[in-house]
Design a protein around this motif. Structure first.
Motif, PDB file in Angstrom:
ATOM      1  N   PHE A  45       0.693  -1.112  -0.023  1.00 24.49           N
ATOM      2  CA  PHE A  45       0.090  -0.091  -0.053  1.00 24.49           C
ATOM      3  C   PHE A  45       0.926   1.414   0.069  1.00 24.49           C
ATOM      4  O   PHE A  45       0.524   2.207  -0.769  1.00 24.49           O
ATOM      5  N   ALA A  46       1.897   1.188   0.666  1.00 26.94           N
ATOM      6  CA  ALA A  46       2.683   2.322   0.831  1.00 26.94           C
ATOM      7  C   ALA A  46       3.563   2.409  -0.526  1.00 26.94           C
ATOM      8  O   ALA A  46       3.627   3.900  -1.137  1.00 26.94           O
ATOM      9  N   ALA A  49       0.913   4.384  -2.834  1.00 26.60           N
ATOM     10  CA  ALA A  49       0.798   5.687  -2.080  1.00 26.60           C
ATOM     11  C   ALA A  49       1.795   6.504  -2.712  1.00 26.60           C
ATOM     12  O   ALA A  49       1.584   7.865  -2.843  1.00 26.60           O
ATOM     13  N   LYS A  50       3.249   5.964  -2.310  1.00 27.98           N
ATOM     14  CA  LYS A  50       4.293   6.786  -2.753  1.00 27.98           C
ATOM     15  C   LYS A  50       4.123   7.237  -4.569  1.00 27.98           C
ATOM     16  O   LYS A  50       4.612   8.333  -4.843  1.00 27.98           O
ATOM     17  N   GLN A  51       3.699   6.360  -5.045  1.00 23.68           N
ATOM     18  CA  GLN A  51       3.443   6.507  -6.631  1.00 23.68           C
ATOM     19  C   GLN A  51       2.678   7.586  -6.790  1.00 23.68           C
ATOM     20  O   GLN A  51       2.616   8.640  -7.851  1.00 23.68           O
ATOM     21  N   PRO A  96       5.493  -5.894   7.031  1.00 22.32           N
ATOM     22  CA  PRO A  96       6.296  -5.219   6.290  1.00 22.32           C
ATOM     23  C   PRO A  96       6.527  -3.598   6.581  1.00 22.32           C
ATOM     24  O   PRO A  96       5.410  -3.112   7.126  1.00 22.32           O
ATOM     25  N   SER A  97       7.528  -3.174   6.294  1.00 24.36           N
ATOM     26  CA  SER A  97       7.745  -1.751   6.636  1.00 24.36           C
ATOM     27  C   SER A  97       7.574  -0.688   5.475  1.00 24.36           C
ATOM     28  O   SER A  97       7.539  -0.955   4.467  1.00 24.36           O
ATOM     29  N   HIS A  98       7.450   0.496   6.025  1.00 22.41           N
ATOM     30  CA  HIS A  98       6.985   1.640   5.139  1.00 22.41           C
ATOM     31  C   HIS A  98       8.382   2.225   4.721  1.00 22.41           C
ATOM     32  O   HIS A  98       8.494   3.001   3.847  1.00 22.41           O
ATOM     33  N   THR A  99       9.650   2.078   5.465  1.00 20.51           N
ATOM     34  CA  THR A  99      10.678   2.783   5.344  1.00 20.51           C
ATOM     35  C   THR A  99      11.485   2.825   4.066  1.00 20.51           C
ATOM     36  O   THR A  99      12.037   3.590   3.447  1.00 20.51           O
ATOM     37  N   PRO A 100      11.139   1.430   3.329  1.00 18.43           N
ATOM     38  CA  PRO A 100      12.084   1.448   2.031  1.00 18.43           C
ATOM     39  C   PRO A 100      11.543   2.565   1.003  1.00 18.43           C
ATOM     40  O   PRO A 100      12.144   2.993   0.223  1.00 18.43           O
ATOM     41  N   VAL A 101      10.247   2.584   1.056  1.00 22.20           N
ATOM     42  CA  VAL A 101       9.713   3.743   0.382  1.00 22.20           C
ATOM     43  C   VAL A 101       9.511   5.282   0.858  1.00 22.20           C
ATOM     44  O   VAL A 101       9.739   6.087   0.218  1.00 22.20           O
ATOM     45  N   TYR A 102       9.335   5.080   2.249  1.00 19.74           N
ATOM     46  CA  TYR A 102       8.967   6.582   2.755  1.00 19.74           C
ATOM     47  C   TYR A 102      10.105   6.452   4.068  1.00 19.74           C
ATOM     48  O   TYR A 102       9.929   5.981   5.114  1.00 19.74           O
TER      49      TYR A 102
END
Lengths: 531, 171
Positions: A45-46, A49-51, A96-102
């Motif tokens: 989802f992150a 959202a990033k895209q 899962p972490s959001h850190t790789p994208v955010y």
């Protein structure tokens, strides 16, 4: 432009990616929109959202029962907030972490890892963050089975935070400078480790958490007045804005509409807090490069300002003037005139001083091009407030996610692209002028009537979110009530969570002696971050 | 540069008597004479934030603004505990700061005094009872002076420091 223009697009993109949305709600955490997910889709989802160029704001969890956590992550785009929620079983607390994208999610996720005992499977950094060594690695303070007053952590000869794996640099001329947790000035504690070659900083790593006081935990079980008092001490320099965010969250949970006059007084006080801090900090930035004149002058103006706070609102820093349902003190007719006069006087003084600062070449030499945070990096880190506004992030909650009474007022917000110390000082000065204008407008438009309304107990499990523009930027508060009208979960995200990592970046290539001025120009809150 | 000098001239001296009462002014002068006599004109304080919310620090800063100007009495804030006569502690003493606080106290040379400033430093204040704090300075060390308040106003801090000095040397 309609609100939430982007939401249907986001939902469509989620469907394309086979992310199963299990319903949503516009009412559950209004004005934020809620979407429910499965935890397996949390990371993907992150990515979506990033895209869609949606900003990451915050992450928090709450324990629903003995077996389950409910995860929450907050996002923002075009002034609209989205909270995505997913259940997580405590018997396998992996997600899962959001850190790789955010990158902004890095420390907030590590905070959650320490406080709830969850594992972010693909997080790039699994080191502890908020936990030092006062409680054991197997104890998770925000789980319900952890006692709020845990005696085990209170030893007379406590362990220092040994064996934290700091980043290392090696090479012939590389040396390290460890600083803290106690610093040379009268400031909050935190630890910094520099690697430098000569005077040039190669790398800076922050280690925070020294003033962790267990605020989220001791909030639990409090009544609304008790939480307001505690929220006013999350960060003493932001007492007004934090207690406002907490009250806003509680009032939304209780579906309580406060009187219009109370909203105006709250906003007036929030602007007074902004002005007081900007005055103090402009002087302090100048002092860090040896320009004592500005330090003395701005210190004088701040002191006069605080004394007016004392006379009119019975506290120099405006602590405890906020109550659930309104404010404690009203303004009388004569005081309104007095405030208007003070605004006029301060405007003249700051105008005169800023002209002197602008024309001072030694100041220019030290502040221009020092501690540059590029707009690209600023966006990546999701920085807030004057740090963002100096680096091209044109976001202000008062203007872009309007809350009362700002909808009836003209909110202006500065924005610059250079991202250096000078720009951050410039934003602060601009904000002083704009706040003075806003306060004058408030005094003219201030409605008559009550200044508070009787508190009304919310339903069991009622939740609310409060979002305000503190003087450092966006503050997000979340509350959930239990069946007795007491707090069962309180979360508060000071803007410092997202601004602290910026210092590690903007210091690159600067000289070691410029660290104090770079740090002061960002002025992250230690207490607001450590909780 | 002319504008700067002109601003200084226009502002004049804003430093004011400690209080509007003659009693505190007299106290200030007495303390100055104690400091002159026993501390060669300077009494050095090292401030340590042991988990404060930062409100106390801002009020200590205010003591150095030109209206209070605590240095006129010979009281000044120093960067190292080795230079200090007294330690001024704020905050409830977070568990994460207690080791650092003990170390800094040991680094202050004898004779030394300990001042607990603010409700938190006295008994934990708003954070009392939390798993993460020690409920005040006295759980680890023995404070010589307590300054209540949340945060104490600059005038109160000044008064407490002056009274500490008076108590030590007036006998």
């Amino acid at each position: 432009m309609n609100r939430f223009d982007w939401l249907s697009e986001l939902i469509a993109r989620c469907e394309d990616e086979h992310i199963l949305l299990r319903g949503g709600s516009a009412a559950e955490l209004a004005p934020a929109h809620v979407l429910n997910l499965d935890v397996e889709d949390w990371g993907r989802f992150a990515e979506v959202a990033k895209q869609q160029v949606i900003r990451w704001c915050a992450i928090w969890a709450l324990q629903q029962d003995d077996e389950n956590l409910l995860l929450n992550a907050c996002f923002e785009k075009e002034g609209d907030y989205l909270v995505v929620r997913a259940p997580l079983e405590l018997r396998s607390p992996v997600l899962p972490s959001h850190t790789p994208v955010y990158p902004a999610a890095n420390r907030p996720e590590r905070h959650m890892q320490d406080m709830f005992g969850v594992l972010f499977s693909n997080h790039p950094d699994h080191r502890r963050w908020t936990r030092h060594q006062a409680w054991s690695e197997e104890d998770y303070p925000l789980r319900k089975n952890f006692p709020a007053s845990n005696e085990k952590s209170k030893t007379v000869e406590p362990a220092t935070d040994h064996h934290y794996n700091f980043f290392q640099a090696q090479g012939a001329a590389v040396y390290e400078i460890p600083v803290g947790p106690i610093h040379a000035g009268i400031i909050e504690p935190g630890y910094f480790r520099f690697q430098a070659v000569g005077e040039r900083v190669l790398n800076l790593e922050e280690r925070l958490g020294y003033v962790h006081k267990g605020i989220e935990k001791i909030a639990e079980g409090r009544d609304p007045a008790g939480l307001t008092k505690l929220a006013g001490r999350i960060s003493g320099d932001t007492t007004l804005a934090h207690s406002w965010a907490a009250c806003m969250a509680m009032e939304r949970a209780a579906k309580l509409k406060i009187p219009a006059r109370a909203e105006y007084i709250r906003a007036l006080l929030a602007e007074r807090e902004r002005v007081a801090n900007h005055l103090g900090d402009i002087g302090a930035v100048c002092n860090d490069v040896g320009f004592a004149f500005a330090f003395i002058q701005f210190g004088r103006l701040r002191e006069i300002w605080q004394r007016t706070n004392m006379e009119m609102f019975h506290h120099r820093m405006l602590m405890d003037v906020m109550i659930p349902g309104g404010v404690k003190y009203d303004l009388q007719g004569a005081q309104i005139n007095e405030l208007q006069q003070q605004h006029t006087d301060l405007k003249a003084e700051v105008t005169e001083l800023m002209e002197i600062l602008d024309n001072n070449t030694s100041l220019e030499d030290r502040l221009l091009n020092t501690g540059v945070l590029s707009p690209e990096l600023a966006e990546k880190l999701g920085v807030l407030g004057y740090v963002g506004k100096a680096s091209g992030i044109d976001y202000d909650v008062r203007r872009d996610h309007v809350y009362a009474p700002y909808g009836q007022l003209t909110v202006e917000s500065p924005c610059y692209q250079y991202g250096d110390v000078a720009s951050r000082v410039r934003v602060r000065a601009d904000e002083i002028f704009q706040s003075l204008k806003l306060m004058d407008e408030m005094l003219t438009k201030m409605p008559e009537g009550e200044i508070s309304i009787q508190w009304k107990q919310p339903l069991a499990g009622a939740e609310g979110i409060g979002i305000v523009e503190g003087w450092r930027g966006e503050i997000i508060s979340f509350v959930r009530f239990d069946d007795a009208g007491r707090i069962s979960r309180f979360y508060s995200r000071d803007p410092s969570w997202l601004n602290w990592p910026a210092i590690e970046q903007l210091i690159h290539g600067n000289i070691v002696p410029d660290f104090p001025v770079c740090n002061k120009s960002v002025n992250g809150s230690y207490s607001g971050h450590d909780l | 540069m002319l504008k700067l000098l002109n601003k200084i001239r226009k502002t004049g001296i804003v430093t004011e008597p400690v209080d509007r009462s003659a009693e505190l002014d007299a106290l200030g002068l007495e303390v100055k004479s104690i400091i002159d006599k026993h501390y060669a004109g300077s009494f050095a304080i090292r401030a340590v934030d042991a988990g404060s919310c930062n409100a106390c620090e801002l009020e200590i800063h205010a003591l150095n603004n030109p209206l209070y100007d605590i240095e006129r009495f010979g009281v000044h804030f120093v960067a190292s505990p080795r230079h200090a006569d007294a330690l001024l502690v704020t905050g409830p003493v977070s568990c994460h700061m207690s080791a650092a606080l003990l170390r800094v106290w040991r680094a202050v040379p004898e004779p030394k005094w300990l001042i607990a400033m603010g409700d938190c430093a006295i008994d934990g204040g708003e954070f009392a009872g939390s798993y993460a704090v020690m409920d005040g300075v006295n759980t680890l060390l023995k404070a010589d002076v307590l300054i209540p308040g949340c945060p104490p106003t600059p005038a109160l801090i000044l008064r407490a420091v002056l009274q500490l000095l008076q108590g030590m040397h007036s006998r």
